[in-house]
Design a protein around this motif. Sequence first.
Motif, PDB file in Angstrom:
ATOM      1  N   ALA A  91      12.480  10.090  18.193  1.00 30.43           N
ATOM      2  CA  ALA A  91      10.919  10.141  18.002  1.00 30.43           C
ATOM      3  C   ALA A  91      10.527  11.434  17.132  1.00 30.43           C
ATOM      4  N   ALA A  92      11.240  12.356  17.229  1.00 31.31           N
ATOM      5  CA  ALA A  92      10.904  13.571  16.432  1.00 31.31           C
ATOM      6  C   ALA A  92      11.263  13.241  14.894  1.00 31.31           C
ATOM      7  N   ALA A  93      12.533  12.642  14.794  1.00 29.03           N
ATOM      8  CA  ALA A  93      12.973  12.320  13.296  1.00 29.03           C
ATOM      9  C   ALA A  93      12.081  11.393  12.489  1.00 29.03           C
ATOM     10  N   HIS A  94      11.317  10.499  13.220  1.00 30.09           N
ATOM     11  CA  HIS A  94      10.499   9.433  12.826  1.00 30.09           C
ATOM     12  C   HIS A  94       8.946   9.967  12.620  1.00 30.09           C
ATOM     13  N   GLY A  95       8.481  11.021  13.540  1.00 31.59           N
ATOM     14  CA  GLY A  95       7.280  11.430  13.801  1.00 31.59           C
ATOM     15  C   GLY A  95       6.844  12.773  13.273  1.00 31.59           C
ATOM     16  N   ILE A  96       7.875  13.700  12.878  1.00 33.98           N
ATOM     17  CA  ILE A  96       7.604  14.973  12.881  1.00 33.98           C
ATOM     18  C   ILE A  96       8.314  15.291  11.540  1.00 33.98           C
ATOM     19  N   THR A  97       7.357  16.552  10.892  1.00 33.27           N
ATOM     20  CA  THR A  97       8.107  17.018   9.603  1.00 33.27           C
ATOM     21  C   THR A  97       7.643  18.467   9.703  1.00 33.27           C
ATOM     22  N   PRO A  98       8.339  19.544   9.230  1.00 31.58           N
ATOM     23  CA  PRO A  98       9.761  19.167   8.811  1.00 31.58           C
ATOM     24  C   PRO A  98      10.827  18.802  10.093  1.00 31.58           C
ATOM     25  N   LEU A  99      12.149  18.780  10.023  1.00 29.33           N
ATOM     26  CA  LEU A  99      13.005  18.502  10.783  1.00 29.33           C
ATOM     27  C   LEU A  99      12.942  19.573  12.121  1.00 29.33           C
ATOM     28  N   MET A 100      12.911  18.847  13.254  1.00 31.27           N
ATOM     29  CA  MET A 100      12.935  19.232  14.624  1.00 31.27           C
ATOM     30  C   MET A 100      14.015  18.866  15.424  1.00 31.27           C
ATOM     31  N   SER A 101      14.729  19.868  16.167  1.00 32.26           N
ATOM     32  CA  SER A 101      15.974  19.404  16.883  1.00 32.26           C
ATOM     33  C   SER A 101      15.808  19.997  18.403  1.00 32.26           C
ATOM     34  N   PRO A 102      14.902  19.102  19.215  1.00 35.12           N
ATOM     35  CA  PRO A 102      14.798  19.743  20.607  1.00 35.12           C
ATOM     36  C   PRO A 102      16.025  19.406  21.240  1.00 35.12           C
ATOM     37  N   GLN A 103      16.308  20.339  22.442  1.00 30.26           N
ATOM     38  CA  GLN A 103      17.510  20.298  23.180  1.00 30.26           C
ATOM     39  C   GLN A 103      16.961  19.721  24.687  1.00 30.26           C
ATOM     40  N   VAL A 104      17.711  19.197  25.481  1.00 33.24           N
ATOM     41  CA  VAL A 104      17.460  18.763  26.822  1.00 33.24           C
ATOM     42  C   VAL A 104      18.598  19.369  27.702  1.00 33.24           C
ATOM     43  N   LYS A 105      18.044  19.914  28.966  1.00 31.05           N
ATOM     44  CA  LYS A 105      18.985  20.158  29.841  1.00 31.05           C
ATOM     45  C   LYS A 105      18.626  19.441  31.322  1.00 31.05           C
ATOM     46  N   GLY A 106      19.108  19.166  31.899  1.00 38.20           N
ATOM     47  CA  GLY A 106      19.008  18.586  33.348  1.00 38.20           C
ATOM     48  C   GLY A 106      19.219  19.648  34.471  1.00 38.20           C
ATOM     49  N   TYR A 107      18.186  19.679  35.452  1.00 41.25           N
ATOM     50  CA  TYR A 107      18.502  20.783  36.634  1.00 41.25           C
ATOM     51  C   TYR A 107      18.092  19.862  37.954  1.00 41.25           C
ATOM     52  N   THR A 108      18.564  20.245  39.044  1.00 42.35           N
ATOM     53  CA  THR A 108      18.102  19.688  40.121  1.00 42.35           C
ATOM     54  C   THR A 108      17.388  20.819  40.804  1.00 42.35           C
ATOM     55  N   VAL A 109      16.092  20.394  41.302  1.00 45.71           N
ATOM     56  CA  VAL A 109      15.340  21.626  41.865  1.00 45.71           C
ATOM     57  C   VAL A 109      14.656  20.908  43.068  1.00 45.71           C
ATOM     58  N   GLU A 110      14.781  21.728  44.341  1.00 44.81           N
ATOM     59  CA  GLU A 110      13.966  21.212  45.455  1.00 44.81           C
ATOM     60  C   GLU A 110      14.641  19.702  45.743  1.00 44.81           C
ATOM     61  N   GLY A 111      15.919  19.380  45.311  1.00 38.72           N
ATOM     62  CA  GLY A 111      16.533  18.203  45.620  1.00 38.72           C
ATOM     63  C   GLY A 111      15.981  17.209  44.597  1.00 38.72           C
ATOM     64  N   ARG A 112      15.589  17.346  43.620  1.00 37.39           N
ATOM     65  CA  ARG A 112      14.722  16.478  42.559  1.00 37.39           C
ATOM     66  C   ARG A 112      15.314  16.844  41.212  1.00 37.39           C
ATOM     67  N   ARG A 113      15.700  15.787  40.433  1.00 33.12           N
ATOM     68  CA  ARG A 113      16.283  15.988  39.134  1.00 33.12           C
ATOM     69  C   ARG A 113      14.970  16.142  38.165  1.00 33.12           C
ATOM     70  N   ILE A 114      14.960  17.019  37.285  1.00 28.87           N
ATOM     71  CA  ILE A 114      14.028  17.348  36.456  1.00 28.87           C
ATOM     72  C   ILE A 114      14.666  17.591  34.969  1.00 28.87           C
ATOM     73  N   HIS A 115      13.975  17.356  33.895  1.00 31.34           N
ATOM     74  CA  HIS A 115      14.643  17.485  32.674  1.00 31.34           C
ATOM     75  C   HIS A 115      13.653  18.748  31.997  1.00 31.34           C
ATOM     76  N   LEU A 116      14.513  19.637  31.331  1.00 31.51           N
ATOM     77  CA  LEU A 116      13.917  20.867  30.579  1.00 31.51           C
ATOM     78  C   LEU A 116      14.048  20.646  29.080  1.00 31.51           C
ATOM     79  N   VAL A 117      12.809  20.316  28.400  1.00 33.46           N
ATOM     80  CA  VAL A 117      12.964  20.050  26.779  1.00 33.46           C
ATOM     81  C   VAL A 117      12.909  21.450  26.109  1.00 33.46           C
ATOM     82  N   ILE A 118      13.767  21.959  25.389  1.00 30.93           N
ATOM     83  CA  ILE A 118      13.727  23.331  25.013  1.00 30.93           C
ATOM     84  C   ILE A 118      13.406  23.262  23.479  1.00 30.93           C
ATOM     85  N   VAL A 119      12.221  23.574  23.100  1.00 31.95           N
ATOM     86  CA  VAL A 119      11.709  23.411  21.574  1.00 31.95           C
ATOM     87  C   VAL A 119      11.910  24.567  20.750  1.00 31.95           C
TER      88      VAL A 119
END
Length: 506
Positions: A91-119
Amino acid sequence: MTLAADPHFLHLQTILSSKAEGDWHDFKEGVHGRTDELLKDLVALANTAGGPYGGYGYLIIGIDDDGNVRGLIPKETELNEDARQRQLGSAAAHGITPLMSPQVKGYTVEGRRIHLVIVPQTSDRWHVVTGSQNHGYWVRRDRASVRPTAEQLEEHFQERLKALIGPVHEQLLRMDGRIGQLRTDLAAAQDPALLSAAEHARIAFQTPDRTFLRLIRQEASTFLDRRGEHLEAIQRVHPDRLVDQPTWHDADRDALRDLVERLEQDTRPLIEAVGALIHDAEPTARTEQALLELNAVFTDASVHMMTLPPSTFALWVYPALLYLHAVAASATPHLEWQLFGQVIHHVQDVPSPRLTRRSVALASVVPWRETLDGVMRVIEPGSPPRAAAHRMERLLRQSDWIGQTLPVLGRLGAFSRSEAALTLGYVAAALKRQGHVPPSFAALWWTYLNANGILEETIQRFVERGSPVLAGLKLRDVAAAFDSMDKPGSYLTVQAQYLVDVGPQP
Protein backbone atom coordinates in the motif's frame (compact mmCIF):
# COMPACT_ATOMS: atom_id res chain seq x y z
CA MET A 1 15.55 -10.16 21.69
CA THR A 2 13.49 -10.55 24.88
CA LEU A 3 10.41 -8.39 25.46
CA ALA A 4 12.17 -6.74 28.38
CA ALA A 5 14.90 -5.54 26.01
CA ASP A 6 12.55 -4.60 23.16
CA PRO A 7 12.19 -0.78 23.17
CA HIS A 8 9.07 -0.90 20.99
CA PHE A 9 7.33 -3.25 23.44
CA LEU A 10 8.28 -1.01 26.36
CA HIS A 11 6.81 1.97 24.51
CA LEU A 12 3.68 -0.08 23.79
CA GLN A 13 3.23 -0.84 27.48
CA THR A 14 3.46 2.85 28.32
CA ILE A 15 0.94 3.73 25.61
CA LEU A 16 -1.60 1.08 26.68
CA SER A 17 -1.36 2.13 30.31
CA SER A 18 -2.37 5.68 29.29
CA LYS A 19 -5.45 4.40 27.37
CA ALA A 20 -5.30 7.47 25.14
CA GLU A 21 -4.25 8.25 21.61
CA GLY A 22 -1.50 10.80 21.09
CA ASP A 23 0.34 12.82 18.48
CA TRP A 24 2.87 10.02 17.98
CA HIS A 25 0.64 6.96 18.24
CA ASP A 26 -2.77 5.99 16.90
CA PHE A 27 -5.22 3.18 17.76
CA LYS A 28 -7.04 1.09 15.15
CA GLU A 29 -9.37 -1.83 15.72
CA GLY A 30 -8.65 -2.91 12.14
CA VAL A 31 -7.56 -1.56 8.77
CA HIS A 32 -9.25 -4.09 6.46
CA GLY A 33 -10.65 -2.32 3.37
CA ARG A 34 -9.59 1.17 4.53
CA THR A 35 -6.47 1.80 2.46
CA ASP A 36 -7.07 5.55 2.09
CA GLU A 37 -7.32 6.04 5.84
CA LEU A 38 -4.33 3.77 6.41
CA LEU A 39 -2.13 5.82 4.06
CA LYS A 40 -3.24 9.05 5.70
CA ASP A 41 -2.34 7.78 9.19
CA LEU A 42 1.03 6.38 8.10
CA VAL A 43 1.99 9.68 6.45
CA ALA A 44 0.78 11.70 9.45
CA LEU A 45 2.86 9.64 11.88
CA ALA A 46 5.95 9.88 9.65
CA ASN A 47 5.62 13.65 9.21
CA THR A 48 5.19 14.47 12.92
CA ALA A 49 8.69 14.78 14.29
CA GLY A 50 9.71 14.53 17.94
CA GLY A 51 7.89 12.51 20.55
CA PRO A 52 9.06 10.01 23.15
CA TYR A 53 9.59 6.98 20.89
CA GLY A 54 13.11 7.50 19.58
CA GLY A 55 12.29 8.74 16.07
CA TYR A 56 9.27 6.51 15.43
CA GLY A 57 5.49 6.79 15.38
CA TYR A 58 3.20 3.85 16.13
CA LEU A 59 -0.01 2.60 14.54
CA ILE A 60 -1.42 0.00 16.94
CA ILE A 61 -3.92 -2.42 15.38
CA GLY A 62 -6.27 -4.28 17.68
CA ILE A 63 -6.97 -1.39 20.12
CA ASP A 64 -10.22 0.59 20.19
CA ASP A 65 -10.42 4.38 20.45
CA ASP A 66 -10.67 4.19 24.25
CA GLY A 67 -7.43 2.25 24.55
CA ASN A 68 -9.03 -1.12 25.26
CA VAL A 69 -7.32 -4.23 23.89
CA ARG A 70 -9.74 -5.90 21.44
CA GLY A 71 -7.32 -8.02 19.41
CA LEU A 72 -7.30 -8.37 15.64
CA ILE A 73 -10.72 -8.27 13.97
CA PRO A 74 -11.97 -11.55 12.43
CA LYS A 75 -11.03 -10.56 8.87
CA GLU A 76 -7.42 -10.00 9.97
CA THR A 77 -6.76 -12.76 12.49
CA GLU A 78 -5.03 -14.90 9.85
CA LEU A 79 -2.51 -12.16 9.03
CA ASN A 80 0.85 -12.81 10.66
CA GLU A 81 3.44 -10.06 11.04
CA ASP A 82 5.15 -10.77 7.70
CA ALA A 83 1.85 -10.83 5.80
CA ARG A 84 0.79 -7.58 7.46
CA GLN A 85 4.14 -6.00 6.57
CA ARG A 86 3.75 -7.07 2.95
CA GLN A 87 0.23 -5.62 2.93
CA LEU A 88 1.34 -2.28 4.35
CA GLY A 89 4.50 -2.17 2.26
CA SER A 90 2.52 -2.71 -0.93
CA ALA A 91 0.00 0.00 0.00
CA ALA A 92 2.81 2.42 0.89
CA ALA A 93 4.77 1.65 -2.28
CA HIS A 94 1.80 2.51 -4.48
CA GLY A 95 0.32 5.38 -2.48
CA ILE A 96 3.08 7.23 -0.60
CA THR A 97 6.08 9.21 -1.79
CA PRO A 98 8.97 9.35 -1.05
CA LEU A 99 9.61 5.70 -0.22
CA MET A 100 8.40 4.57 3.21
CA SER A 101 9.20 1.23 4.86
CA PRO A 102 6.98 0.61 7.90
CA GLN A 103 7.78 -2.43 10.05
CA VAL A 104 5.30 -4.68 11.84
CA LYS A 105 5.71 -6.52 15.14
CA GLY A 106 3.16 -8.82 16.76
CA TYR A 107 2.52 -9.02 20.51
CA THR A 108 0.07 -10.85 22.74
CA VAL A 109 -1.49 -8.46 25.27
CA GLU A 110 -4.19 -9.52 27.74
CA GLY A 111 -4.47 -12.81 25.85
CA ARG A 112 -5.22 -11.12 22.52
CA ARG A 113 -2.99 -10.67 19.47
CA ILE A 114 -2.24 -7.13 18.30
CA HIS A 115 0.04 -5.65 15.64
CA LEU A 116 2.39 -2.73 16.22
CA VAL A 117 3.19 -0.83 13.01
CA ILE A 118 6.49 1.04 13.44
CA VAL A 119 6.68 4.16 11.26
CA PRO A 120 10.09 5.90 10.92
CA GLN A 121 9.76 9.67 11.22
CA THR A 122 11.01 11.63 8.24
CA SER A 123 14.16 13.63 8.84
CA ASP A 124 13.90 16.18 6.05
CA ARG A 125 11.37 15.68 3.26
CA TRP A 126 7.73 15.13 4.26
CA HIS A 127 5.87 12.13 2.93
CA VAL A 128 2.75 12.72 0.84
CA VAL A 129 -0.25 10.52 -0.02
CA THR A 130 -0.65 10.10 -3.78
CA GLY A 131 -3.40 8.79 -5.99
CA SER A 132 -6.28 8.65 -3.49
CA GLN A 133 -9.00 10.87 -2.06
CA ASN A 134 -6.67 11.67 0.85
CA HIS A 135 -4.00 13.03 -1.51
CA GLY A 136 -1.55 15.48 0.06
CA TYR A 137 0.31 16.16 3.29
CA TRP A 138 -0.88 14.94 6.71
CA VAL A 139 0.41 15.43 10.27
CA ARG A 140 -0.71 14.46 13.78
CA ARG A 141 -2.27 17.16 15.90
CA ASP A 142 -4.58 16.94 18.92
CA ARG A 143 -4.42 13.13 18.75
CA ALA A 144 -5.73 12.99 15.17
CA SER A 145 -4.41 12.85 11.60
CA VAL A 146 -5.10 16.27 10.11
CA ARG A 147 -3.94 18.62 7.38
CA PRO A 148 -0.92 20.72 8.36
CA THR A 149 -1.55 24.37 9.12
CA ALA A 150 -0.13 27.11 6.94
CA GLU A 151 2.46 27.80 9.65
CA GLN A 152 3.54 24.14 9.72
CA LEU A 153 3.87 24.04 5.94
CA GLU A 154 5.90 27.24 5.94
CA GLU A 155 8.20 25.95 8.69
CA HIS A 156 8.69 22.62 6.90
CA PHE A 157 9.56 24.19 3.57
CA GLN A 158 11.93 26.63 5.25
CA GLU A 159 13.76 23.67 6.80
CA ARG A 160 13.82 21.94 3.41
CA LEU A 161 15.23 25.08 1.85
CA LYS A 162 17.96 25.26 4.48
CA ALA A 163 18.83 21.60 3.79
CA LEU A 164 19.07 22.33 0.07
CA ILE A 165 21.00 25.57 0.49
CA GLY A 166 23.54 24.06 2.91
CA PRO A 167 25.40 22.01 0.27
CA VAL A 168 25.22 24.94 -2.14
CA HIS A 169 26.82 27.15 0.51
CA GLU A 170 29.59 24.60 1.00
CA GLN A 171 30.12 24.48 -2.75
CA LEU A 172 30.37 28.28 -2.85
CA LEU A 173 33.04 28.13 -0.15
CA ARG A 174 34.96 25.61 -2.23
CA MET A 175 34.57 27.89 -5.24
CA ASP A 176 35.98 30.77 -3.19
CA GLY A 177 38.97 28.59 -2.44
CA ARG A 178 39.27 27.74 -6.11
CA ILE A 179 39.12 31.43 -7.05
CA GLY A 180 41.88 32.11 -4.54
CA GLN A 181 43.98 29.39 -6.16
CA LEU A 182 43.34 30.88 -9.61
CA ARG A 183 44.50 34.25 -8.37
CA THR A 184 47.67 32.62 -7.09
CA ASP A 185 48.10 30.89 -10.43
CA LEU A 186 47.59 34.17 -12.26
CA ALA A 187 50.20 35.88 -10.13
CA ALA A 188 52.60 33.00 -10.67
CA ALA A 189 51.90 33.02 -14.39
CA GLN A 190 53.35 36.51 -14.59
CA ASP A 191 56.64 34.90 -13.60
CA PRO A 192 56.85 31.50 -15.36
CA ALA A 193 59.93 30.63 -13.35
CA LEU A 194 57.67 30.11 -10.32
CA LEU A 195 55.55 27.44 -12.06
CA SER A 196 56.16 23.71 -12.22
CA ALA A 197 55.55 21.96 -15.52
CA ALA A 198 52.26 20.47 -14.22
CA GLU A 199 51.00 23.84 -12.97
CA HIS A 200 51.91 25.49 -16.25
CA ALA A 201 50.05 22.82 -18.23
CA ARG A 202 46.98 23.05 -15.98
CA ILE A 203 46.76 26.83 -16.39
CA ALA A 204 47.66 27.01 -20.06
CA PHE A 205 45.44 24.20 -21.35
CA GLN A 206 42.43 24.31 -19.01
CA THR A 207 39.13 24.33 -20.93
CA PRO A 208 35.49 23.56 -19.90
CA ASP A 209 35.80 20.10 -21.48
CA ARG A 210 39.00 19.36 -19.58
CA THR A 211 37.48 20.65 -16.34
CA PHE A 212 34.40 18.43 -16.79
CA LEU A 213 36.55 15.38 -17.47
CA ARG A 214 38.73 16.14 -14.45
CA LEU A 215 35.66 16.42 -12.18
CA ILE A 216 34.30 13.13 -13.55
CA ARG A 217 37.61 11.50 -12.72
CA GLN A 218 37.52 12.91 -9.19
CA GLU A 219 34.04 11.49 -8.59
CA ALA A 220 35.06 8.15 -10.11
CA SER A 221 38.18 7.98 -7.92
CA THR A 222 36.10 8.63 -4.81
CA PHE A 223 33.68 5.88 -5.83
CA LEU A 224 36.48 3.38 -6.50
CA ASP A 225 38.12 4.20 -3.17
CA ARG A 226 34.89 3.18 -1.43
CA ARG A 227 34.43 -0.13 -3.23
CA GLY A 228 36.69 -1.95 -0.81
CA GLU A 229 34.53 -0.69 2.06
CA HIS A 230 31.43 -1.74 0.12
CA LEU A 231 32.69 -5.31 -0.27
CA GLU A 232 33.56 -5.61 3.42
CA ALA A 233 30.13 -4.27 4.41
CA ILE A 234 28.30 -6.60 1.98
CA GLN A 235 30.15 -9.67 3.24
CA ARG A 236 29.53 -8.61 6.84
CA VAL A 237 25.76 -8.42 6.23
CA HIS A 238 25.83 -11.76 4.33
CA PRO A 239 22.80 -11.19 2.03
CA ASP A 240 22.70 -14.81 0.82
CA ARG A 241 21.98 -15.97 4.38
CA LEU A 242 19.23 -13.37 4.79
CA VAL A 243 17.55 -14.13 1.45
CA ASP A 244 17.30 -17.83 2.33
CA GLN A 245 15.62 -17.18 5.70
CA PRO A 246 11.81 -17.27 5.98
CA THR A 247 11.84 -14.39 8.50
CA TRP A 248 14.41 -11.77 9.50
CA HIS A 249 15.51 -10.05 12.66
CA ASP A 250 15.02 -6.28 12.67
CA ALA A 251 18.74 -5.72 13.24
CA ASP A 252 19.66 -7.76 10.13
CA ARG A 253 17.04 -6.02 8.03
CA ASP A 254 18.14 -2.57 9.23
CA ALA A 255 21.80 -3.38 8.50
CA LEU A 256 20.92 -4.50 4.96
CA ARG A 257 18.74 -1.43 4.38
CA ASP A 258 21.52 0.88 5.56
CA LEU A 259 23.96 -0.87 3.23
CA VAL A 260 21.67 -0.53 0.19
CA GLU A 261 21.13 3.15 0.94
CA ARG A 262 24.89 3.64 1.29
CA LEU A 263 25.51 2.03 -2.12
CA GLU A 264 22.89 4.34 -3.62
CA GLN A 265 24.36 7.41 -1.92
CA ASP A 266 27.91 6.63 -3.08
CA THR A 267 26.75 5.93 -6.65
CA ARG A 268 24.51 8.97 -6.96
CA PRO A 269 27.23 11.55 -7.90
CA LEU A 270 28.18 9.44 -10.92
CA ILE A 271 24.50 8.97 -11.84
CA GLU A 272 24.01 12.75 -11.73
CA ALA A 273 27.16 13.16 -13.83
CA VAL A 274 26.01 10.79 -16.57
CA GLY A 275 22.59 12.52 -16.72
CA ALA A 276 24.30 15.89 -17.13
CA LEU A 277 26.74 14.43 -19.66
CA ILE A 278 23.93 13.13 -21.87
CA HIS A 279 21.66 16.18 -21.65
CA ASP A 280 23.83 19.21 -20.94
CA ALA A 281 27.34 18.56 -22.23
CA GLU A 282 28.34 19.19 -25.82
CA PRO A 283 29.04 15.93 -27.72
CA THR A 284 32.78 16.34 -27.98
CA ALA A 285 35.64 13.86 -27.88
CA ARG A 286 36.18 14.67 -24.19
CA THR A 287 32.56 14.01 -23.21
CA GLU A 288 32.75 10.68 -25.02
CA GLN A 289 35.99 10.01 -23.15
CA ALA A 290 34.21 10.82 -19.87
CA LEU A 291 31.46 8.31 -20.70
CA LEU A 292 34.04 5.70 -21.66
CA GLU A 293 35.82 6.16 -18.33
CA LEU A 294 32.52 5.84 -16.43
CA ASN A 295 31.80 2.62 -18.33
CA ALA A 296 35.22 1.32 -17.37
CA VAL A 297 34.73 2.26 -13.71
CA PHE A 298 31.45 0.36 -13.38
CA THR A 299 32.70 -2.65 -15.35
CA ASP A 300 36.02 -3.01 -13.56
CA ALA A 301 34.48 -2.29 -10.15
CA SER A 302 31.70 -4.84 -10.59
CA VAL A 303 32.07 -7.74 -12.98
CA HIS A 304 35.46 -9.10 -11.92
CA MET A 305 34.03 -10.29 -8.55
CA MET A 306 31.86 -13.04 -10.07
CA THR A 307 33.22 -15.64 -7.62
CA LEU A 308 31.01 -14.12 -4.89
CA PRO A 309 27.82 -15.97 -3.82
CA PRO A 310 24.76 -15.04 -5.93
CA SER A 311 22.94 -12.53 -3.71
CA THR A 312 26.24 -11.03 -2.55
CA PHE A 313 27.32 -10.52 -6.16
CA ALA A 314 23.91 -9.08 -7.11
CA LEU A 315 24.24 -6.49 -4.35
CA TRP A 316 27.85 -5.83 -5.39
CA VAL A 317 26.78 -4.98 -8.96
CA TYR A 318 23.78 -2.88 -7.84
CA PRO A 319 25.68 0.38 -8.62
CA ALA A 320 26.37 -0.86 -12.16
CA LEU A 321 22.68 -1.70 -12.62
CA LEU A 322 21.74 1.78 -11.40
CA TYR A 323 24.20 3.24 -13.89
CA LEU A 324 22.79 1.26 -16.84
CA HIS A 325 19.23 2.23 -15.98
CA ALA A 326 20.22 5.88 -15.51
CA VAL A 327 21.89 5.97 -18.93
CA ALA A 328 18.84 4.39 -20.55
CA ALA A 329 16.41 6.72 -18.73
CA SER A 330 18.50 9.78 -19.65
CA ALA A 331 19.05 8.79 -23.28
CA THR A 332 15.62 7.47 -24.24
CA PRO A 333 13.51 10.69 -24.15
CA HIS A 334 15.92 12.47 -26.51
CA LEU A 335 16.95 9.47 -28.61
CA GLU A 336 20.59 9.77 -27.61
CA TRP A 337 21.28 6.35 -29.08
CA GLN A 338 24.93 7.03 -29.85
CA LEU A 339 25.91 7.34 -26.17
CA PHE A 340 23.49 4.60 -25.10
CA GLY A 341 24.99 2.29 -27.73
CA GLN A 342 28.48 2.96 -26.37
CA VAL A 343 27.38 1.96 -22.89
CA ILE A 344 25.38 -1.14 -23.81
CA HIS A 345 28.19 -2.51 -26.02
CA HIS A 346 31.04 -1.59 -23.67
CA VAL A 347 33.53 -4.48 -23.31
CA GLN A 348 36.85 -4.52 -21.51
CA ASP A 349 39.42 -6.86 -20.02
CA VAL A 350 39.21 -7.44 -16.28
CA PRO A 351 41.21 -9.68 -13.93
CA SER A 352 39.97 -13.24 -13.50
CA PRO A 353 40.39 -15.49 -10.43
CA ARG A 354 43.36 -17.26 -12.11
CA LEU A 355 45.33 -14.00 -12.42
CA THR A 356 44.69 -13.86 -16.14
CA ARG A 357 42.47 -11.33 -17.89
CA ARG A 358 39.22 -11.99 -19.67
CA SER A 359 36.94 -9.84 -21.75
CA VAL A 360 33.58 -8.98 -20.17
CA ALA A 361 30.64 -6.76 -21.12
CA LEU A 362 29.09 -4.17 -18.85
CA ALA A 363 25.62 -5.29 -20.02
CA SER A 364 26.27 -8.76 -18.56
CA VAL A 365 25.14 -7.49 -15.15
CA VAL A 366 21.55 -6.92 -16.38
CA PRO A 367 20.17 -10.44 -15.60
CA TRP A 368 21.44 -10.16 -12.02
CA ARG A 369 18.55 -7.85 -11.30
CA GLU A 370 16.31 -10.87 -10.69
CA THR A 371 18.66 -12.10 -7.96
CA LEU A 372 18.72 -8.58 -6.53
CA ASP A 373 14.91 -8.76 -6.22
CA GLY A 374 15.33 -11.21 -3.33
CA VAL A 375 17.67 -8.82 -1.52
CA MET A 376 15.26 -5.90 -1.93
CA ARG A 377 12.34 -7.95 -0.62
CA VAL A 378 14.25 -8.47 2.63
CA ILE A 379 14.36 -4.72 3.31
CA GLU A 380 10.89 -4.10 1.80
CA PRO A 381 8.80 -7.21 2.58
CA GLY A 382 5.70 -5.68 1.03
CA SER A 383 7.42 -5.13 -2.29
CA PRO A 384 5.81 -6.54 -5.43
CA PRO A 385 7.71 -8.85 -7.77
CA ARG A 386 10.62 -7.14 -9.54
CA ALA A 387 11.36 -5.26 -6.34
CA ALA A 388 14.78 -4.09 -7.55
CA ALA A 389 13.32 -2.50 -10.68
CA HIS A 390 10.60 -0.76 -8.64
CA ARG A 391 13.21 0.66 -6.27
CA MET A 392 15.40 1.93 -9.12
CA GLU A 393 12.37 3.47 -10.80
CA ARG A 394 11.49 5.40 -7.64
CA LEU A 395 15.07 6.63 -7.28
CA LEU A 396 15.48 7.73 -10.88
CA ARG A 397 12.13 9.55 -10.89
CA GLN A 398 13.21 11.74 -8.00
CA SER A 399 14.24 15.25 -8.99
CA ASP A 400 17.57 15.05 -7.18
CA TRP A 401 18.84 12.08 -9.22
CA ILE A 402 18.66 12.34 -13.02
CA GLY A 403 15.33 14.16 -12.72
CA GLN A 404 16.95 17.59 -12.94
CA THR A 405 18.10 16.82 -16.48
CA LEU A 406 14.73 15.50 -17.68
CA PRO A 407 11.49 17.41 -18.26
CA VAL A 408 9.14 17.03 -15.29
CA LEU A 409 6.52 15.21 -17.35
CA GLY A 410 9.14 13.33 -19.35
CA ARG A 411 10.58 11.51 -16.37
CA LEU A 412 7.20 10.01 -15.41
CA GLY A 413 7.28 7.66 -18.38
CA ALA A 414 11.02 7.57 -18.87
CA PHE A 415 11.65 4.41 -16.88
CA SER A 416 9.15 2.18 -18.69
CA ARG A 417 10.46 3.27 -22.10
CA SER A 418 14.08 3.05 -21.03
CA GLU A 419 13.42 -0.46 -19.67
CA ALA A 420 12.27 -1.55 -23.11
CA ALA A 421 15.30 0.07 -24.74
CA LEU A 422 17.63 -1.50 -22.17
CA THR A 423 16.12 -4.94 -22.71
CA LEU A 424 16.50 -4.75 -26.48
CA GLY A 425 19.97 -3.25 -26.16
CA TYR A 426 20.97 -6.06 -23.81
CA VAL A 427 19.79 -8.65 -26.35
CA ALA A 428 21.62 -6.86 -29.16
CA ALA A 429 24.85 -6.70 -27.12
CA ALA A 430 24.71 -10.44 -26.40
CA LEU A 431 24.02 -11.33 -30.05
CA LYS A 432 26.81 -9.07 -31.24
CA ARG A 433 29.30 -10.45 -28.74
CA GLN A 434 28.33 -14.11 -28.36
CA GLY A 435 26.01 -14.84 -31.26
CA HIS A 436 23.28 -16.46 -29.17
CA VAL A 437 20.30 -15.58 -26.97
CA PRO A 438 21.37 -14.21 -23.58
CA PRO A 439 19.97 -15.20 -20.15
CA SER A 440 16.50 -13.76 -19.63
CA PHE A 441 15.51 -11.35 -16.88
CA ALA A 442 12.15 -10.08 -15.64
CA ALA A 443 11.66 -6.59 -17.06
CA LEU A 444 9.39 -4.22 -15.17
CA TRP A 445 8.01 -2.50 -18.25
CA TRP A 446 6.42 -5.80 -19.35
CA THR A 447 3.98 -5.49 -16.42
CA TYR A 448 2.52 -2.18 -17.64
CA LEU A 449 -0.91 -2.29 -19.23
CA ASN A 450 0.48 -0.57 -22.35
CA ALA A 451 3.48 -2.90 -22.64
CA ASN A 452 2.87 -3.68 -26.31
CA GLY A 453 2.49 0.04 -27.00
CA ILE A 454 5.85 0.68 -25.34
CA LEU A 455 7.33 -2.08 -27.48
CA GLU A 456 5.90 -0.61 -30.65
CA GLU A 457 7.18 2.88 -29.83
CA THR A 458 10.65 1.60 -28.91
CA ILE A 459 10.95 -0.52 -32.04
CA GLN A 460 9.87 2.43 -34.19
CA ARG A 461 12.59 4.53 -32.60
CA PHE A 462 15.11 1.78 -33.24
CA VAL A 463 14.13 1.74 -36.91
CA GLU A 464 14.50 5.53 -37.08
CA ARG A 465 17.74 6.05 -35.18
CA GLY A 466 18.77 2.87 -33.44
CA SER A 467 21.82 1.85 -35.45
CA PRO A 468 24.36 2.56 -32.64
CA VAL A 469 22.42 0.16 -30.39
CA LEU A 470 21.85 -2.50 -33.03
CA ALA A 471 25.55 -2.27 -33.95
CA GLY A 472 25.10 -3.69 -37.43
CA LEU A 473 22.59 -6.40 -36.46
CA LYS A 474 19.28 -6.81 -38.23
CA LEU A 475 16.35 -5.58 -36.17
CA ARG A 476 14.29 -8.68 -36.92
CA ASP A 477 17.09 -10.90 -35.56
CA VAL A 478 17.21 -8.93 -32.31
CA ALA A 479 13.42 -9.11 -32.07
CA ALA A 480 13.40 -12.87 -32.61
CA ALA A 481 16.05 -13.33 -29.93
CA PHE A 482 14.00 -11.22 -27.56
CA ASP A 483 10.87 -13.32 -28.18
CA SER A 484 12.81 -16.50 -27.44
CA MET A 485 13.51 -15.18 -23.90
CA ASP A 486 10.05 -16.40 -22.87
CA LYS A 487 8.06 -13.17 -22.85
CA PRO A 488 4.42 -14.40 -22.89
CA GLY A 489 2.26 -12.56 -25.41
CA SER A 490 5.10 -10.74 -27.12
CA TYR A 491 4.51 -9.81 -30.72
CA LEU A 492 7.83 -8.06 -31.07
CA THR A 493 9.12 -10.09 -34.02
CA VAL A 494 5.93 -9.47 -36.00
CA GLN A 495 5.97 -5.77 -35.15
CA ALA A 496 9.65 -5.44 -36.04
CA GLN A 497 9.05 -7.16 -39.39
CA TYR A 498 6.14 -4.81 -40.09
CA LEU A 499 8.13 -1.68 -39.30
CA VAL A 500 11.08 -2.87 -41.36
CA ASP A 501 8.84 -3.62 -44.35
CA VAL A 502 6.46 -0.66 -44.12
CA GLY A 503 8.70 1.90 -42.42
CA PRO A 504 8.17 4.02 -39.29
CA GLN A 505 4.71 5.52 -39.00
CA PRO A 506 4.26 9.19 -38.07
